[in-house]
Design an enzyme around this catalytic site. Structure first.
Site, PDB file in Angstrom:
ATOM      1  N   ARG A  21      -2.004   0.288  -9.699  1.00  0.00           N
ATOM      2  CA  ARG A  21      -1.116   1.433  -9.908  1.00  0.00           C
ATOM      3  C   ARG A  21       0.233   1.274  -9.216  1.00  0.00           C
ATOM      4  O   ARG A  21       1.286   1.497  -9.822  1.00  0.00           O
ATOM      5  CB  ARG A  21      -1.783   2.729  -9.426  1.00  0.00           C
TER       6      ARG A  21
ATOM      7  N   GLY B  38      -2.561  -3.266 -17.038  1.00  0.00           N
ATOM      8  CA  GLY B  38      -3.371  -4.271 -16.364  1.00  0.00           C
ATOM      9  C   GLY B  38      -3.082  -4.454 -14.888  1.00  0.00           C
ATOM     10  O   GLY B  38      -3.802  -5.187 -14.206  1.00  0.00           O
TER      11      GLY B  38
ATOM     12  N   SER C 299      -8.158  -1.011 -12.033  1.00  0.00           N
ATOM     13  CA  SER C 299      -8.403   0.403 -11.774  1.00  0.00           C
ATOM     14  C   SER C 299      -9.251   0.615 -10.527  1.00  0.00           C
ATOM     15  O   SER C 299     -10.285  -0.029 -10.348  1.00  0.00           O
ATOM     16  CB  SER C 299      -9.106   1.046 -12.979  1.00  0.00           C
TER      17      SER C 299
ATOM     18  N   ASP D 148     -10.404  -1.390 -19.230  1.00  0.00           N
ATOM     19  CA  ASP D 148      -9.609  -0.496 -20.077  1.00  0.00           C
ATOM     20  C   ASP D 148      -8.980  -1.281 -21.226  1.00  0.00           C
ATOM     21  O   ASP D 148      -8.190  -2.193 -21.008  1.00  0.00           O
ATOM     22  CB  ASP D 148      -8.508   0.168 -19.259  1.00  0.00           C
TER      23      ASP D 148
ATOM     24  N   ASN E 223     -10.799   3.237 -10.230  1.00  0.00           N
ATOM     25  CA  ASN E 223     -11.864   4.095 -10.756  1.00  0.00           C
ATOM     26  C   ASN E 223     -12.879   3.316 -11.587  1.00  0.00           C
ATOM     27  O   ASN E 223     -13.616   3.898 -12.375  1.00  0.00           O
ATOM     28  CB  ASN E 223     -11.244   5.205 -11.617  1.00  0.00           C
TER      29      ASN E 223
ATOM     30  N   ASP F 244     -12.075  -7.543 -18.709  1.00  0.00           N
ATOM     31  CA  ASP F 244     -11.264  -6.407 -18.318  1.00  0.00           C
ATOM     32  C   ASP F 244     -11.955  -5.149 -18.851  1.00  0.00           C
ATOM     33  O   ASP F 244     -12.766  -5.219 -19.779  1.00  0.00           O
ATOM     34  CB  ASP F 244      -9.858  -6.545 -18.903  1.00  0.00           C
TER      35      ASP F 244
END
Length: 243
Positions: free
Chosen positions: A62, A59, A137, A16, A139, A14
């Protein structure tokens, strides 16, 4: 030397909260987004908390995070569309507001990595293991590039890839399974590294060979309950360990 079973051939990280110190930035962006939304509906509403973030948002893609948190407060919104502006009272609009906040923060302050995790990532590469970033994400590519470790990652499964391939978000195992496929290895030959409760649950649901929980916020028991084989506070604690 990596603290993994001998038959592990690949590491699925993962992003972030595991490799980069962006989880706390995401949490702050979610808090600002939801607190503004809640105050506009009810000035007396309880604020969005760290417990809310860990349980309902961390996790996940969004829009899933928007739906799940608002559902916990008995709120349902229309889905809207990806073209919705940040002030639209739709799932897409709330998600857009959060993304605008996180992108502004990353552009202004950049991305910090966890140095212990970078040491572990380099050690995994030196040991000949394949590596992937698996993140909800959208991003992900931008964050990896700004953080400066793209050369240490063989493949990336992020929110953009998940949308294109129709993959379910964590706690479903789809994105991790896609990471294993992209690396050409079986799930049983992969170790999953996750700080989110939903991510650890995804690793266990996919029958991966080893699931490492990374406890950044004091939720070691929750990570174990979701299925982590081992829990550490940073990845370099695994170096030299025998599972």
């Amino acid at each position: 030397m990596l603290g993994l079973p001998e038959d592990i051939r690949a590491c699925l990280f993962d992003l972030d909260g595991v490799l980069t110190q962006t989880a706390k930035v995401h949490q702050a962006a979610w808090k600002r987004t939801f607190d503004e939304f809640l105050r506009n509906r009810d000035p007396g509403a309880a604020e969005f908390s760290l417990a809310d973030y860990n349980e309902f948002v961390d996790g996940k893609p969004r829009k899933d995070g928007v739906r799940d948190f608002l559902a916990s407060r008995g709120i349902t919104l229309d889905e809207g569309s990806d073209d919705d502006l940040a002030d639209a009272l739709t799932v897409a609009g709330v998600a857009t507001r959060k993304n605008e906040l996180i992108m502004a923060e990353l552009d202004e302050h950049g991305v910090q990595v966890y140095e212990g995790s970078m040491r572990y990532l380099r050690a995994a590469r030196d040991a000949g293991l394949a590596t992937a970033v698996v993140t909800a994400s959208a991003n992900g590519e931008h964050v990896v590039a700004v953080a400066g470790f793209a050369d240490l990652i063989d493949t990336r499964i992020d929110g953009v890839v998940a949308a294109a391939q129709g993959l379910r978000g964590k706690p479903a195992p789809d994105t991790f399974l896609a990471g294993a496929r992209a690396l050409g290895v079986e799930p049983a030959e992969c170790a999953v590294f996750e700080d989110a409760l939903s991510g650890v649950a995804a690793g266990r649901a996919g029958d991966f060979g080893y699931v490492v929980g990374v406890d950044r916020v004091g939720q070691a028991d929750g990570l174990r309950e979701r299925g982590a084989d081992v829990v550490v506070t940073d990845l370099d604690q695994l170096l030299g360990e025998t599972p």
